[in-house]
Scaffold this motif. Sequence first.
Motif, PDB file in Angstrom:
ATOM      1  N   VAL B 877       0.843  -1.193   0.000  1.00  0.00           N
ATOM      2  CA  VAL B 877       0.000   0.000   0.000  1.00  0.00           C
ATOM      3  C   VAL B 877       0.879   1.245   0.000  1.00  0.00           C
ATOM      4  N   TRP B 878       0.579   2.122  -0.918  1.00  0.00           N
ATOM      5  CA  TRP B 878       1.303   3.410  -0.940  1.00  0.00           C
ATOM      6  C   TRP B 878       0.679   4.319   0.107  1.00  0.00           C
ATOM      7  N   ASP B 879       1.436   4.530   1.168  1.00  0.00           N
ATOM      8  CA  ASP B 879       0.886   5.235   2.323  1.00  0.00           C
ATOM      9  C   ASP B 879       1.218   6.710   2.198  1.00  0.00           C
ATOM     10  N   LYS B 880       0.530   7.365   1.291  1.00  0.00           N
ATOM     11  CA  LYS B 880       0.988   8.723   1.003  1.00  0.00           C
ATOM     12  C   LYS B 880       0.682   9.671   2.155  1.00  0.00           C
ATOM     13  N   ASN B 881      -0.351   9.352   2.948  1.00  0.00           N
ATOM     14  CA  ASN B 881      -0.674  10.270   4.049  1.00  0.00           C
ATOM     15  C   ASN B 881      -0.102   9.806   5.384  1.00  0.00           C
ATOM     16  N   ARG B 882       0.686   8.754   5.354  1.00  0.00           N
ATOM     17  CA  ARG B 882       1.322   8.224   6.575  1.00  0.00           C
ATOM     18  C   ARG B 882       0.311   7.877   7.653  1.00  0.00           C
ATOM     19  N   ASN B 883      -0.818   7.388   7.271  1.00  0.00           N
ATOM     20  CA  ASN B 883      -1.813   7.048   8.297  1.00  0.00           C
ATOM     21  C   ASN B 883      -2.432   5.677   8.038  1.00  0.00           C
ATOM     22  N   PHE B 884      -1.774   4.892   7.213  1.00  0.00           N
ATOM     23  CA  PHE B 884      -2.375   3.624   6.823  1.00  0.00           C
ATOM     24  C   PHE B 884      -2.665   2.714   8.017  1.00  0.00           C
ATOM     25  N   ASP B 885      -1.751   2.716   8.992  1.00  0.00           N
ATOM     26  CA  ASP B 885      -1.933   1.803  10.129  1.00  0.00           C
ATOM     27  C   ASP B 885      -3.270   2.043  10.830  1.00  0.00           C
ATOM     28  N   TYR B 886      -3.742   3.295  10.754  1.00  0.00           N
ATOM     29  CA  TYR B 886      -5.018   3.600  11.386  1.00  0.00           C
ATOM     30  C   TYR B 886      -6.169   2.859  10.699  1.00  0.00           C
ATOM     31  N   TYR B 887      -6.030   2.656   9.423  1.00  0.00           N
ATOM     32  CA  TYR B 887      -7.107   2.032   8.659  1.00  0.00           C
ATOM     33  C   TYR B 887      -7.051   0.507   8.651  1.00  0.00           C
ATOM     34  N   CYS B 888      -5.971  -0.003   9.237  1.00  0.00           N
ATOM     35  CA  CYS B 888      -5.760  -1.441   9.144  1.00  0.00           C
ATOM     36  C   CYS B 888      -6.421  -2.196  10.280  1.00  0.00           C
ATOM     37  N   ASN B 889      -6.913  -3.380   9.996  1.00  0.00           N
ATOM     38  CA  ASN B 889      -7.363  -4.284  11.052  1.00  0.00           C
ATOM     39  C   ASN B 889      -6.171  -5.171  11.373  1.00  0.00           C
ATOM     40  N   MET B 890      -5.580  -4.968  12.550  1.00  0.00           N
ATOM     41  CA  MET B 890      -4.284  -5.583  12.822  1.00  0.00           C
ATOM     42  C   MET B 890      -4.373  -6.999  13.388  1.00  0.00           C
ATOM     43  N   ASP B 891      -5.579  -7.562  13.471  1.00  0.00           N
ATOM     44  CA  ASP B 891      -5.747  -8.858  14.137  1.00  0.00           C
ATOM     45  C   ASP B 891      -4.839  -9.959  13.590  1.00  0.00           C
ATOM     46  N   MET B 892      -4.740 -10.027  12.289  1.00  0.00           N
ATOM     47  CA  MET B 892      -4.043 -11.188  11.731  1.00  0.00           C
ATOM     48  C   MET B 892      -2.827 -10.827  10.894  1.00  0.00           C
TER      49      MET B 892
END
Lengths: 448, 968
Positions: B877-892
Amino acid sequence: MGDPKAFLTVPRQEAGHRPVYERVCDFSEVEQVLNEGERRLQASRCMDCGVPFCHWACPLGNKAPEWQDAIYHGDWELAFKLLSGTNDFPEFTGRICPALCEKSCVLNHCIDAPVTIREDECSVMEKAFAEGYIKPKQYERNGKKVAVIGAGPAGLSAATRLNCLGYEVSVYDKMQKAGGLVRYGIPNFKLDKYIINRRVDFMTQEGINFICGTKIDLEKLPEGYDAYVVATGTPQARDLDIPGRDLKGIHFALEMLSQQNRILEGEKFSQKETVSAKGKKVLVIGGGDTGSDCIGTCHRQESLDVTQIEIMPQPPKDFNPATPWPYWPQVLRTSTSHEEGCTRRWSLTSNKFLDDGKGNVRGVEVERVEWVPSPDGGRPQMVKTGEKEVIECDMVLLAMGFLKPQHPEAGGNVFLCGDAKTGASLVVRAIASGRQTAAEVDSYLKDK
Amino acid sequence: MSLTEYIGAVGMNILTPDSSHCKMVRLPQPVITNTELDTLCNIRYKGFYTEKLPMLFDPSKGEQGLSDALEELCREAERSVDKGINYIILTDRGLDKDHAAIPSLLAVSAIHHYLVSIKKRVQTALIVESGEIREVMHTALLLGYGASAVNPYMAFAVIKEQVDKGTLQMDEVTARHNYIKAVDKGLLKILSKMGISTIRSYRGAKIFESVGLSGELLAKYFGTVSSSVEGITLKTIARDAIRLHSQAFAQPQTDLLPMVGQYAFRKDGILHAWTPEAIATLQIATREGSYAKFKDFTSIVDSRKEPLFLRDFFTFKQNPIPIEEVEPEEEIVKRFVGGAMSFGALSDEAHETIALALNKLGSRSNTGEGGEDNARFHGTKDGVSLNSKVKQVASGRFGVTTEYLVNASEIQIKVAQGAKPGEGGQLPGYKVNEIIARTRHSIPGISLISPPPHHDIYSIEDLAQLIFDLKNVNPQAKISVKLVAESGVGTIAAGVAKAKADLIIISGAEGGTGASPISSIRYAGVSPEIGLAETQQTLIMNNLRGAVELQTDGQLKTGKDIISMALLGAGEFAFGTAQLIVLGCVLMRKCHSNNCPMGIATQDPELRARFRGKADYLVNFYTFLAREVREYLAQMGFRRFQDIIGRSDLISIDTSKMDEKTSGLDFSKLLHRVDSPAAISKCRDQKHNIFTVLDRELIEATRYAVENKQPVSLSYEIVNTNRTTGAMLSGHITSKYGSEGLPDGTVNVTFKGSAGQSFGAFLAKGVEFRLEGEANDYIGKSLSGGIISVFPPARSPFEASENTIAGNTILYGATSGKIFICGKAGERFAVRNSGAIAVVEGTSDHCCEYMTGGRVVVLGETGRNFAAGMSGGLAYVWDKNRNFDYYCNMDMIELSLIEEKARKEELKALVEEHYRRTGSKLAARMLADWNHYLEEFIQVTPIEYKKVLQEEAIRKIQQKIDNVQRDY
Ligand SMILES: Cc1cc2nc3c(=O)[nH]c(=O)nc-3n(C[C@H](O)[C@H](O)[C@H](O)COP(=O)(O)OP(=O)(O)OC[C@H]3O[C@@H](n4cnc5c(N)ncnc54)[C@H](O)[C@@H]3O)c2cc1C
Ligand code: SF4
Ligand code: SF4
């Protein structure tokens, strides 16, 4: 259930028997026991089936999967409670039950190695006695009295149940001690009589009244009871009515078995009364379990040699397609007594006993028979072949089963129970019948 | 999802906010401990008032006692509300010899409905303190009928005892915590099955179906107006409660409670449909091929002393004719089909044997939801095909490739399974071996979870679209839809029939598998009789029954079962458990543990070797069943099976089998016949509109190219009424060449315009679609090797990467192939992708959901819940706004920069290809300054997958080492 794969990784391990050379010299129990760790491992093999065929096959409906699990977890007290919920005398069945359950066990079906249910059952009860989980209780009395005639396993279990339900129970037996065939039939090397004494003492402590050495006339039942349970077994053995039957040296199996057990309890018999195989060539007529008990007893009485003959053909060895799982397999069974040595023959009928000239038996003329399928699909028909021979012997034991007793239709407050009701059967069925009869008596008396 | 609740009085005037609205207690979950209940009872705070009301009645007064007590309880509750009490605690703690407990559900529901009726419900919270509550379902029912919180004090007492005795080796607090946690999980599962996500919406929602309660009872105490089959009244409830109560106080007491055999057979326990005798007799009969023994089996089942199923009360009107006049067994047997059991759940051996048997009989076996090894499509054994004629398409879309679909005579859309409606299938990782992984296009050892819904079915229109898709890819196949018996299923079925399904399956609750969760085995689904009757009646009312066939399942075993269901409307019958029993299953119920000792439900090679089933046993079973059905037909006086379908007037009810509990049953709704001239059984075919689709033209135009594997380039205008473009062509190619398809670049088609739904669905290898314009939902559904590119018209003025060009749920269930989208896509991009490669310039929510393989490159923003349930494949994912982790479901998953050389190369190659195929300006910009942009990419790696990748790397190294050593 332990490891769900235990049935593959842990092999079935039977405790096994004492070596033949040792055991034939005494009357102590042949079967050995596993240590506790091994026992728990064996119990872990149970798969806790959704449809436990073991439980279905056991006439008592013993819930093996439940107590196997308790054993596996080392909770012997729970195992004891679960087991005694369906079986009044696991210490009897744990020793001498043919283990119908194991034949129907799913593991017998799929890997030919059932759970050691019977041995596990026995160990639970021994543990219960050793650790004191089993304690005599006093039950609130309901003021009603029941007489139980016959102190075999059927009578004893009916008595136990009725006592728990609050009835005042008296058990009558014509013999000197309670136990029925378990005491006076089944040899000590299969079940030590101390086991029966322990149980009868326990029942006495729970308030059951034993009146032994008193033969009851079934036509004139003792007075003063609200109900009667008749559990008098099958006293009449089947006879062999052929020429020479009155020669000396021909006995019913039970004459010998019962006397041997009594001798071991310290009773004395005169030379004349004694039925002993010592130094004799013995022929056992009848290929069943009673016959096999005779063989074991002969060995221990130091007979010269033993032959067992059976009128039916030899059953298949390992698998009989006519009796598939989960049903009881009709296959060749080799008991510990057979292992100790004897000649076994099948398809032989006995024509006459031969006289040695002094009124003693010296042999039996037998004839080979064939069994042809009956045209109408019923039981196969026996056909004599004319091939005759003489089997030499100086002692004959008749072990051809027992006659189903003819009782007048019981009714009203008289209940038939055990072998007396069904004909000769098994201890486990006798106990089951005892329990059922107790329930019937209770529902009969409850509202009276 | 959430179990958090606020309980207490809801302020009277919600329009004027004031502090009274805040007088609430927040509960993290509805199960509360004794201490918490105590605290609640003793809040010394202004405005919190509690009162305990005993849920008890006088057992000596019988039914009257119970109904008086309920009435009194309702009035007490009203008085409490009037007094301003805002926490009413209903308790049965006061139970003793003279006071029996009112069943807590009855009490709660009665009070709840009473308070609602006098408009006083929201002023108070109902809290239940009862010894009855043990299972998840108990809690769910109480909440569903109005309770706010429950205190299962008996369960806690049992836990304490176990801890004290040492049977539970942990401290009491942990044990209690674990219990609550387990109930919570169960509740969440139940909620999710019903499509509800917060406990606040579940409370008082009454989404239950009651079977066997009389209308009178339901109306009075449960606020429900109708009852499907009527049933018990308050009298029976009182009698049962009193019986239990007196048992509890009877002498002598035993120290163990009886084991009634809820989930396992016990001689003295509750009845089970499969008894040891029935199992043994059926096995012996089919093994020996003895019809006489089979009759023994059916008589064991049919003459059960106590009825278990509704159909057990049925008898049939007689009017005998000679049996020779009845249609032959061979015809009847074709109505029996194999139940859907996935290969994966079943061993290879068992699955093949079933296919073999049904193919021998000219009937159909079912793949189940796990796909099928393609070797079986054309494989034979003794001249009989090993191919399962029914191919299932479930929400997971595992193994659903074009090749799979073209080899079907029936394609079955599994909407739900009778025994566990609302739940997706689950295959634990340890069952996923090489071959299963291959057929499911996944990786060995990784658990496979099917999402609960089909992501391309949210409405009947969606279903119609899916049916259309499938019909296009394989026009010869019948399309069936599997529904579960429940109330309202008739309406759904009518919709399904209008969506042009050829066959509808009404799956009954009884068809359970040992692998179903315990809470589902007993409490989910309803009898097939109820669902079937309702469906039949609704379809006739709408004149739809003539166009569809109805199939049913649910523990069918004997000829009598078949006739019963036929009279209610079914024309086909599916068998699950019975088949397995014939093949040796002894209902050990170890299916979920991979330890089936009979080699049926296991993948363990050692156990599989024990499989002893033979196709002939099944052939015997089905033939015997048909023979028995034929005998029934002769007795009833019918020459053709067809003629009894839907003739519920031929059923009479055997009231002699009714006991106290069942005597209240009323079968009139079940047996009702719709007064209508409409057909009552199938007599015509659905009209599928697949004769004028664009693909017909495509097939014509590419005929030479496809025959000779010669490249061809075509160009078409496309409009959004052109749906499922490419599917029929792909089906055509795949039936010819199998999954191999055509050489890359053989068929090239450029479309201009706005494509309708399912553009490029099932696209086969060798087919490349270019779309200049835009597309709707479901592009590349089940993509099977084709390549799709979507880009805006050459001279469009807008910035492609800022605008949405393609719809939702793209690449759903794709197994291979590529897609390049110059622009943004909608929700659920690449959901359940298991092997396709995609490049897109932005997505909405739930991208990469449940993905198990393939690559997804997102050159832009992603929406929320990225990678939920993702267990395989990779995403960049091109994380151009540096906020991708916020949108991610980190469970798996794990996030990282792109570190490995191979990964970097892969990504670059994909972006290059994207540029090449779509002319993306964004891609061009990136490639111009690649090293800079590369640093802004995030790699999304599923944890399970990471392990697999590492193992693979190590294996490669090991191989190298081995080779080096060999050189010396
Ligand atoms: C040699 C032998 C070996 C066996 N081995 C096994 C085995 O290994 N496993 C197995 O399961 N089963 C075995 N059995 C069968 C088993 O012993 C019987 O089925 C069981 O004992 C029957 O129990 P019961 O209580 O019905 O009768 P019994 O045990 O026969 O008890 C009847 C009692 O009634 C008493 N009685 C009879 N008439 C009167 C009267 N008028 N007044 C007072 N008392 C009376 C008798 O003295 C006796 O004590 C064996 C049987 C024999 C003969
Ligand atoms: S009593 Fe006999 S059949 Fe029953 S469980 Fe024990 S050994 Fe098995
Ligand atoms: S049949 Fe065998 S494995 Fe199954 S429950 Fe009984 S003892 Fe255990």
